[in-house]
Design a protein around this motif. Structure first.
Motif, PDB file in Angstrom:
ATOM      1  N   CYS A   1       0.839  -1.195   0.000  1.00 35.35           N
ATOM      2  CA  CYS A   1       0.000   0.000   0.000  1.00 35.35           C
ATOM      3  C   CYS A   1       0.873   1.243   0.000  1.00 35.35           C
ATOM      4  O   CYS A   1       1.983   1.242   0.555  1.00 35.35           O
TER       5      CYS A   1
ATOM      6  N   CYS B   1      -2.489   4.806   6.588  1.00 38.03           N
ATOM      7  CA  CYS B   1      -3.628   5.102   7.466  1.00 38.03           C
ATOM      8  C   CYS B   1      -3.264   4.735   8.905  1.00 38.03           C
ATOM      9  O   CYS B   1      -2.753   3.634   9.161  1.00 38.03           O
TER      10      CYS B   1
ATOM     11  N   CYS C   1      -4.326   1.428  10.237  1.00 41.41           N
ATOM     12  CA  CYS C   1      -4.027   0.229   9.445  1.00 41.41           C
ATOM     13  C   CYS C   1      -2.523   0.017   9.306  1.00 41.41           C
ATOM     14  O   CYS C   1      -1.967  -0.926   9.869  1.00 41.41           O
TER      15      CYS C   1
ATOM     16  N   ASN D   1      -8.153   2.912  -2.165  1.00 41.88           N
ATOM     17  CA  ASN D   1      -7.959   4.224  -1.526  1.00 41.88           C
ATOM     18  C   ASN D   1      -8.148   5.355  -2.544  1.00 41.88           C
ATOM     19  O   ASN D   1      -7.997   6.524  -2.207  1.00 41.88           O
TER      20      ASN D   1
HETATM   21  S1  SF4 Z   1      -6.711   1.191   4.856  1.00 40.04           S
HETATM   22 FE1  SF4 Z   1      -5.174   2.732   4.248  1.00 40.04          FE
HETATM   23  S2  SF4 Z   1      -3.174   1.850   4.818  1.00 40.04           S
HETATM   24 FE2  SF4 Z   1      -4.714   0.186   4.885  1.00 40.04          FE
HETATM   25  S3  SF4 Z   1      -4.547  -0.789   2.929  1.00 40.04           S
HETATM   26 FE3  SF4 Z   1      -6.192   0.744   2.720  1.00 40.04          FE
HETATM   27  S4  SF4 Z   1      -5.198   2.659   2.057  1.00 40.04           S
HETATM   28 FE4  SF4 Z   1      -3.603   1.243   2.723  1.00 40.04          FE
END
Ligand code: SF4
Ligand SMILES: Nc1nc2c(ncn2[C@@H]2O[C@H](COP(=O)(O)OP(=O)(O)OP(=O)(O)O)[C@@H](O)[C@H]2O)c(=O)[nH]1
Ligand SMILES: C[S@@+](CC[C@H](N)C(=O)[O-])C[C@H]1O[C@@H](n2cnc3c(N)ncnc32)[C@H](O)[C@@H]1O
Ligand code: SF4
Length: 326
Positions: free
Chosen positions: A23, A27, A30, A98
């Motif tokens: 990714c 976040c 996450c 995202n």
């Molecule tokens: S929630 Fe945010 S950090 Fe997690 S995979 Fe999705 S975009 Fe990436």
């Protein structure tokens, strides 16, 4: 071929297929430190994906959501979409993103067969968006949402994780947005992962509180959205958009569980919060292995638990949702 069913009578016609762990966002709930490669990532290739989709389709899967990490970072993302769309047993093809590459590619993905798209937009305030995601990309993502609406997707949903002290002041802005825009908002209650108790304690906001507020404001529970699994959906005569709440800590949340997950490296996860995945990859190498793969799926389903670990107070079982695709 008989359909996938567990010992509690739940049927599984929905596969969440992760295609990468990678990714580009950070976040805070996450991947606060960003993506950290764990050895050399070797994610399922197109042939393995085709075999996986073929087997699941044969045991009743009708809906596939492509997820990640950030699924659209895969260079062959459009090919993946095409492979799933070409399977005529799959009636619903969705992705969760995202939104980083959406503006440029919405039309291309739609033309390849993608029909539903969920975009994570945790805040409508650009500064708060940056604070939560670690990326100053609010305007690009919102242009991506517009591009998706224009491309003709049958559903465009916005996911927002509810976070106390961060985006909890955003509800009026979200409501203003969906007054005239046919968008489905998804508010997701923060789930505790392996990130640690402190973050959870500081930011967890009960979905039930949002629900009471919505009901007070005239939003009505809509029972017609049968394919939505554990989400509770609300509609309002004065609003073009709808609101869905995912409240995993509610009693009976798992009673309507209808989904299975396969990780980007081909592991079957019977729940978002199972201890470990069961490898399927050895049986994804050729079309001839389909029968054996299906037998393994049926066998595994018998071990699915009634509810998830979070209800037993056991946390940290899933390090972060990017590894399983949420
Ligand atoms: S929630 Fe945010 S950090 Fe997690 S995979 Fe999705 S975009 Fe990436
Ligand atoms: N605990 C739990 N959380 C879920 C489940 N399904 C979705 N979620 C949470 O909701 C987030 C958003 O899900 P999406 O990928 O947008 O898809 P969805 O909400 O399942 O959308 P639909 O396919 O329309 O039901 C997931 O990443 C999870 O955080 C579930 O079965 N269990
Ligand atoms: C893991 S991401 C993968 C897809 C894509 N990268 C995205 O963010 O949309 C899928 C969803 O999981 C949600 N999510 C991640 N961690 C979560 C957590 N701890 N609790 C609740 N939802 C979470 C995100 O908000 C996102 O909507
Ligand atoms: S927490 Fe697990 S069992 Fe419960 S609804 Fe989600 S995936 Fe299904």
């Amino acid at each position: 071929m008989s359909q996938l069913q567990d010992n509690f009578g739940r049927r599984f016609h929905y596969l969440r297929m992760s295609v990468t762990d990678v990714c580009n966002f950070k976040c805070t709930y996450c991947l606060p430190d960003g993506y950290r490669p764990d050895g050399k990532p070797k994610f399922l290739d197109l042939n393995e994906i085709e075999n996986l989709v073929g087997a699941f389709a044969e045991v009743g899967t009708q809906k596939i959501r492509i997820t990640g990490g950030e699924p659209t970072l895969r260079k062959d993302f459009t090919d993946i979409v095409r492979i799933v769309a070409d399977n005529d047993k799959i009636k619903t093809l969705a992705t969760t993103t995202n939104g980083y590459r959406l503006e440029k590619h919405a039309k291309e993905w739609f033309d390849a067969g993608l029909r539903r798209i969920n975009v994570s937009v945790d805040s409508l305030d650009p500064r708060m968006f940056y604070q939560i995601t670690g990326e100053n990309k609010f305007d690009e993502v919102m242009r991506g949402v517009d591009a998706a609406l224009e491309a003709g997707f049958e559903r465009v949903k916005i996911n927002a994780v509810l976070l106390k002290g961060l985006n909890d002041k955003d509800l009026p802005r979200f409501l203003h947005w969906i007054k005239h825009t046919p968008i489905d908002l998804r508010f997701i209650e923060l789930m505790e992962t392996g990130l640690g108790r402190e973050y959870f304690k500081a930011h967890h906001l009960a979905g039930a509180d949002i629900k009471s507020q919505l009901v007070q404001d005239g939003w009505q529970l809509d029972q017609s959205a049968v394919d939505d699994g554990p989400a509770q959906n609300f509609s309002h005569d004065d609003f073009k958009g709808r609101i869905g709440l995912i409240m995993p800590y509610e009693k009976n949340f798992c009673a309507s569980c209808n989904r299975l997950r396969v990780s980007a490296k081909g592991k079957l996860h019977l729940c978002l919060f199972t201890e470990h995945g069961v490898d399927l990859r050895d049986l994804l190498q050729s079309h001839e292995q389909r029968g054996e793969l299906i037998e393994r799926l049926h066998g595994q389903l018998r071990a699915k638990k009634e509810t998830h670990f979070l209800h037993d107070g056991i946390t940290g079982v899933t390090q972060h949702l990017a590894s399983i695709g949420g």
